[in-house]
Design a protein around this motif. Sequence first.
Motif, PDB file in Angstrom:
ATOM      1  N   TYR A 172       0.844  -1.198   0.000  1.00 15.00           N
ATOM      2  CA  TYR A 172       0.000   0.000   0.000  1.00 15.00           C
ATOM      3  C   TYR A 172       0.879   1.248   0.000  1.00 15.00           C
ATOM      4  O   TYR A 172       1.999   1.240   0.514  1.00 15.00           O
ATOM      5  N   CYS A 173       0.362   2.319  -0.610  1.00 15.13           N
ATOM      6  CA  CYS A 173       1.138   3.538  -0.832  1.00 15.13           C
ATOM      7  C   CYS A 173       0.362   4.773  -0.376  1.00 15.13           C
ATOM      8  O   CYS A 173      -0.864   4.770  -0.284  1.00 15.13           O
ATOM      9  N   ARG A 233      17.492   3.394   6.539  1.00 16.88           N
ATOM     10  CA  ARG A 233      17.103   4.805   6.615  1.00 16.88           C
ATOM     11  C   ARG A 233      17.967   5.657   5.700  1.00 16.88           C
ATOM     12  O   ARG A 233      19.140   5.350   5.441  1.00 16.88           O
ATOM     13  N   ARG A 234      17.383   6.737   5.236  1.00 16.56           N
ATOM     14  CA  ARG A 234      18.061   7.619   4.298  1.00 16.56           C
ATOM     15  C   ARG A 234      18.868   8.674   5.048  1.00 16.56           C
ATOM     16  O   ARG A 234      18.554   9.042   6.176  1.00 16.56           O
ATOM     17  N   ARG A 235      19.890   9.189   4.383  1.00 15.65           N
ATOM     18  CA  ARG A 235      20.796  10.124   5.044  1.00 15.65           C
ATOM     19  C   ARG A 235      20.065  11.355   5.562  1.00 15.65           C
ATOM     20  O   ARG A 235      20.395  11.877   6.631  1.00 15.65           O
ATOM     21  N   CYS A 282       2.711   8.582  -4.756  1.00 16.40           N
ATOM     22  CA  CYS A 282       3.753   7.592  -4.996  1.00 16.40           C
ATOM     23  C   CYS A 282       3.897   7.365  -6.498  1.00 16.40           C
ATOM     24  O   CYS A 282       2.918   7.405  -7.255  1.00 16.40           O
ATOM     25  N   GLY A 283       5.128   7.095  -6.936  1.00 13.53           N
ATOM     26  CA  GLY A 283       5.386   6.936  -8.360  1.00 13.53           C
ATOM     27  C   GLY A 283       4.857   5.654  -8.967  1.00 13.53           C
ATOM     28  O   GLY A 283       4.794   5.521 -10.197  1.00 13.53           O
ATOM     29  N   ALA A 284       4.449   4.695  -8.112  1.00 11.21           N
ATOM     30  CA  ALA A 284       3.922   3.442  -8.652  1.00 11.21           C
ATOM     31  C   ALA A 284       2.617   3.693  -9.401  1.00 11.21           C
ATOM     32  O   ALA A 284       1.783   4.491  -8.971  1.00 11.21           O
ATOM     33  N   LYS A 285       2.417   2.998 -10.544  1.00 14.63           N
ATOM     34  CA  LYS A 285       1.219   3.209 -11.366  1.00 14.63           C
ATOM     35  C   LYS A 285       0.564   1.862 -11.695  1.00 14.63           C
ATOM     36  O   LYS A 285       0.658   1.369 -12.820  1.00 14.63           O
ATOM     37  N   ARG A 307       9.183   2.830  -1.117  1.00 18.89           N
ATOM     38  CA  ARG A 307       9.524   4.053  -1.846  1.00 18.89           C
ATOM     39  C   ARG A 307       8.888   5.283  -1.206  1.00 18.89           C
ATOM     40  O   ARG A 307       9.577   6.258  -0.887  1.00 18.89           O
ATOM     41  N   CYS A 308       7.574   5.258  -0.999  1.00 21.31           N
ATOM     42  CA  CYS A 308       6.876   6.463  -0.514  1.00 21.31           C
ATOM     43  C   CYS A 308       6.736   6.501   0.999  1.00 21.31           C
ATOM     44  O   CYS A 308       6.372   7.534   1.557  1.00 21.31           O
ATOM     45  N   ARG A 309       6.993   5.383   1.685  1.00 19.23           N
ATOM     46  CA  ARG A 309       7.012   5.318   3.145  1.00 19.23           C
ATOM     47  C   ARG A 309       5.774   5.969   3.772  1.00 19.23           C
ATOM     48  O   ARG A 309       5.846   7.031   4.385  1.00 19.23           O
TER      49      ARG A 309
END
Length: 421
Positions: free
Chosen positions: A13-14, A164-166, A18-21, A46-48
């Motif tokens: 789920y997003c 986790r991202r910077r 979110c870029g998913a299509k 991706r979209c968290r």
Amino acid sequence: MTTYSAVRTTGIYCRPGCGAKPLAENVRTFELAAAAEAAGYRACLRCRPYRVAGTIADDAPELVCRAVQLIIAGVLDESGEAALGARLGLSARHLRRMFQEHLGVTPDQFARSRRAHFARRLLDDTDLGIADVAFASGFGSLRQFNRAIREVFRATPRELRDRRRRTDRLVADGGLVLRLPYNPPYDWDAMAGFLADHAIPGVESVEDGIYRRTISLDGDPGLLEIGPGGPDHLLLTAHLPYWEGVIHVAERAAALVGLQSEPLLARTLLAEDPTIGPLIAERPGIRVLGAWGPFEVAVQAVVRDHDVLHKLVTTYGVPVPGLGHGLTHAFPSAEVLAAAELVGPLAQAVAQGNIKLDVGDDTLIRSLEAVPGVSRKAAHHVAMRLGARDAWPLDGAAEDLRPWRSLAAMHIMVARGAPAT
């Protein structure tokens, strides 16, 4: 309000954007992330979606909203759904049925999802150790924490920390820094202005757009700072004696600044009113502010004079030295203020359990109005700050604004007390 999209073919789920299509026929929508998780979907990497505000629709039944308030306050941490239902005069079965019908989850599933999402944000944003994250998020044991995180995110806490991202990590000179997410619009300048106008001397202050207040956790003092952070979040800096149960500190802080509810329906309907409509058009990001301490809001509603409030705080409050910003004391308890002449009857009623300051409703208003020295407007102000939709702490009745008078009242009070930017 955020609407989450779940894809049947991927089990993911997003959040919106979110870029998913995926193909439309493969998509289900949920109003709560917890509902998507209860249906077997996991959060998109991706979209968290755990990083966005997950508010309850303002058209949900008031009983459900009150139950959510109690869950956020931690009622289910040490008791079950039966105890929660009893607080609301419902059986556990009926409460679960209402939650399933209107939210798509049981109360326990809702609480577990909130704890898991908060833990995931701590793993992203802070350097707290895994055990500290578990207990800060309200889990009773590491085993319970690990199981919930695996079920919700399909990974271990350590694996999530490594992902986790910077730019996620938040740092400060002191204290624990956390994001308080919201869905725009949200008008922090107006909300900070209202908090400044209603600040209790010695306990609260607003300087340069930063709200600060003293708090007490099990008798130990702490300090909270809330200010702007980004287009979809505020920043909370918490200086606390310990990290256990930080989720409740963050949730109470979010409620204080009006982030627990998103008035979509109320704003839409009130926009048609000739008086309130222009105010909404000018400042659509107004929210109904909550309260850190329900009792202190009740006292403030009765004692409107700042000098008298300051004297109550310095006479009966617990000194907290060395904070600066005019902060000197933690607000006194009802038991302590029961000896104060001006607010003694109110404090005694609260201390003796005759008035329960947990949720704003008609019962609370009637109970407060029965206390000597508590006016109708004061009772409605307390109910509004404790989550009542239809409180009216102003003159008149405003029947044409029902059932959303609380939001209308906030717009009027902000317009009177805080200049437009």
